[in-house]
Enzyme design. Structure first.
Site, mmCIF file in Angstrom:
data_model
loop_
_atom_site.group_PDB
_atom_site.id
_atom_site.type_symbol
_atom_site.label_atom_id
_atom_site.label_comp_id
_atom_site.label_asym_id
_atom_site.label_seq_id
_atom_site.Cartn_x
_atom_site.Cartn_y
_atom_site.Cartn_z
ATOM 1 N N HIS A 155 -82.766 -111.038 48.974
ATOM 2 C CA HIS A 155 -84.118 -110.461 49.010
ATOM 3 C C HIS A 155 -84.774 -110.624 47.635
ATOM 4 O O HIS A 155 -84.949 -109.642 46.889
ATOM 5 C CB HIS A 155 -83.935 -108.985 49.384
ATOM 6 C CG HIS A 155 -85.172 -108.214 49.699
ATOM 7 N ND1 HIS A 155 -86.293 -108.216 48.899
ATOM 8 C CD2 HIS A 155 -85.452 -107.381 50.714
ATOM 9 C CE1 HIS A 155 -87.198 -107.404 49.420
ATOM 10 N NE2 HIS A 155 -86.708 -106.890 50.524
ATOM 11 N N GLU A 255 -87.548 -114.409 50.558
ATOM 12 C CA GLU A 255 -86.164 -114.017 50.821
ATOM 13 C C GLU A 255 -85.458 -115.048 51.683
ATOM 14 O O GLU A 255 -85.816 -115.236 52.842
ATOM 15 C CB GLU A 255 -86.162 -112.651 51.503
ATOM 16 C CG GLU A 255 -87.033 -111.637 50.785
ATOM 17 C CD GLU A 255 -87.263 -110.358 51.595
ATOM 18 O OE1 GLU A 255 -86.390 -109.993 52.399
ATOM 19 O OE2 GLU A 255 -88.323 -109.743 51.430
HETATM 20 C C1 BG6 Z 1 -88.684 -106.628 53.303
HETATM 21 C C2 BG6 Z 1 -89.064 -106.175 54.701
HETATM 22 O O1 BG6 Z 1 -87.699 -107.600 53.380
HETATM 23 O O2 BG6 Z 1 -88.184 -105.515 52.579
HETATM 24 C C3 BG6 Z 1 -90.091 -105.067 54.602
HETATM 25 O O3 BG6 Z 1 -89.557 -107.281 55.427
HETATM 26 C C4 BG6 Z 1 -89.561 -103.922 53.749
HETATM 27 O O4 BG6 Z 1 -90.408 -104.585 55.900
HETATM 28 C C5 BG6 Z 1 -89.127 -104.496 52.390
HETATM 29 O O5 BG6 Z 1 -90.561 -102.950 53.578
HETATM 30 C C6 BG6 Z 1 -88.554 -103.455 51.422
HETATM 31 O O6 BG6 Z 1 -87.522 -102.753 52.008
HETATM 32 P P1 BG6 Z 1 -86.818 -101.568 51.243
HETATM 33 O O7 BG6 Z 1 -85.803 -101.003 52.195
HETATM 34 O O8 BG6 Z 1 -86.180 -102.160 50.007
HETATM 35 O O9 BG6 Z 1 -87.897 -100.605 50.880
#
Ligand code: BG6
Length: 281
Positions: A155, A255
């Site tokens: 990510h 990502e």
């Molecule tokens: C992204 C998702 O990969 O991560 C989003 O597609 C999400 O929907 C974002 O809001 C952040 O996620 P988190 O759990 O780290 O707040």
């Protein structure tokens, strides 16, 4: 050179310094939260309000989403993006490579908490190579007696000068799932971002280019047929306690993933690897 460092609250990370770059990787989540090649801007975005605390994911860098990406499709009450980003990993090896790069390997194996969420036996090996290029490879070894299904993502939060200057190439003609509209759509040209974006692109090019003014960042991906693009924009950022309000202006997540219909089944005894090599001009 590799140094083990610890914050006052006991939060541990590894710092790497070599002729090519510097990097910082937290043991919690094997979370790379800084990488900067010599004479370049920091590659990864890190929130000014990121938590460096036990059991909290760091907002920025490269969280690892595993064994599911987003919400688990069978039980939405399970933690978003799985458990790997909040578990403490072990650093199992470090090598200086002939070209002066540094390779580190982190490992995660099941424990009571992972078993309670996902009752399988597995070994995860995360290979990080800090060089002129940054190479990230997440290998899932199925040590169970039965096959399991995974979705996952590296990510990556990229640091950009201003989201207005950004253009993303390599997604042209690909179909994406728009998580905000909950609908499929087609990308016709290079992607620019001027509002909240939360999409999973399918079957895009394995080479994605992020253009930011004169900067050019290239992602070469293996083992992935889905790329997630995320920018929370203003209103959502304001609701996030670990995100500075204007943070969305200087970041974009690209990502490298196996998400939604790009799930993978790993059979007993098999290994599956997801990899990205990131280079910059
Ligand atoms: C992204 C998702 O990969 O991560 C989003 O597609 C999400 O929907 C974002 O809001 C952040 O996620 P988190 O759990 O780290 O707040």
């Amino acid at each position: 050179m590799i140094e083990h460092k610890e914050l006052e609250n006991g939060f541990q990370y590894i710092e790497v310094n070599n002729h090519h770059a510097t990097a910082k990787i937290a043991l919690q989540g094997a979370h790379l939260f800084h990488y900067q090649a010599i004479n370049k801007e920091p590659l990864l975005w890190l929130s000014k309000k990121a938590y460096f605390e036990k059991e909290k994911a760091i907002r920025g860098g490269v969280p690892i989403c595993f064994p599911w990406f987003g919400k688990d499709n069978t039980d939405p009450s399970l933690p978003q993006h799985g458990f790997a980003r909040k578990q403490v990993w072990k650093l199992i090896s470090t090598h200086e490579l002939a070209d002066g790069s540094t390779n580190l390997q982190f490992m995660l194996t099941p424990n009571k908490e992972t078993r309670a969420l996902w009752d399988y036996s597995f070994v995860l090996i995360y290979d990080v190579t800090v060089g002129k290029k940054l190479t990230l490879k997440l290998s899932t070894i199925n040590t169970d007696t039965q096959a399991f299904e995974i979705t996952q993502a590296l990510h990556s939060y990229f640091n950009v000068s201003d989201i207005k200057n950004v253009s993303i190439e390599g997604l042209e003609n690909s179909i994406y799932y728009d998580s905000l509209e909950q609908a499929l759509a087609k990308q016709h040209k290079a992607l620019s971002i001027s509002e909240e974006v939360d999409r999973v692109y399918f079957d895009a090019s394995s080479k994605i280019t992020l253009l930011d003014g004169d900067r050019k960042i290239e992602l070469n991906q293996e083992g992935s047929n889905s790329l997630v693009v995320w920018n929370p924009w203003k209103e959502k950022s304001e609701t996030m306690t670990d995100m500075n309000d204007d943070g969305y202006k200087t970041m974009v997540c690209l990502e490298t993933a196996n998400a939604l219909k790009d799930f993978r089944i790993v059979k007993a005894g098999e290994t599956y690897s997801l990899k990205v090599i990131i280079s910059q001009n």
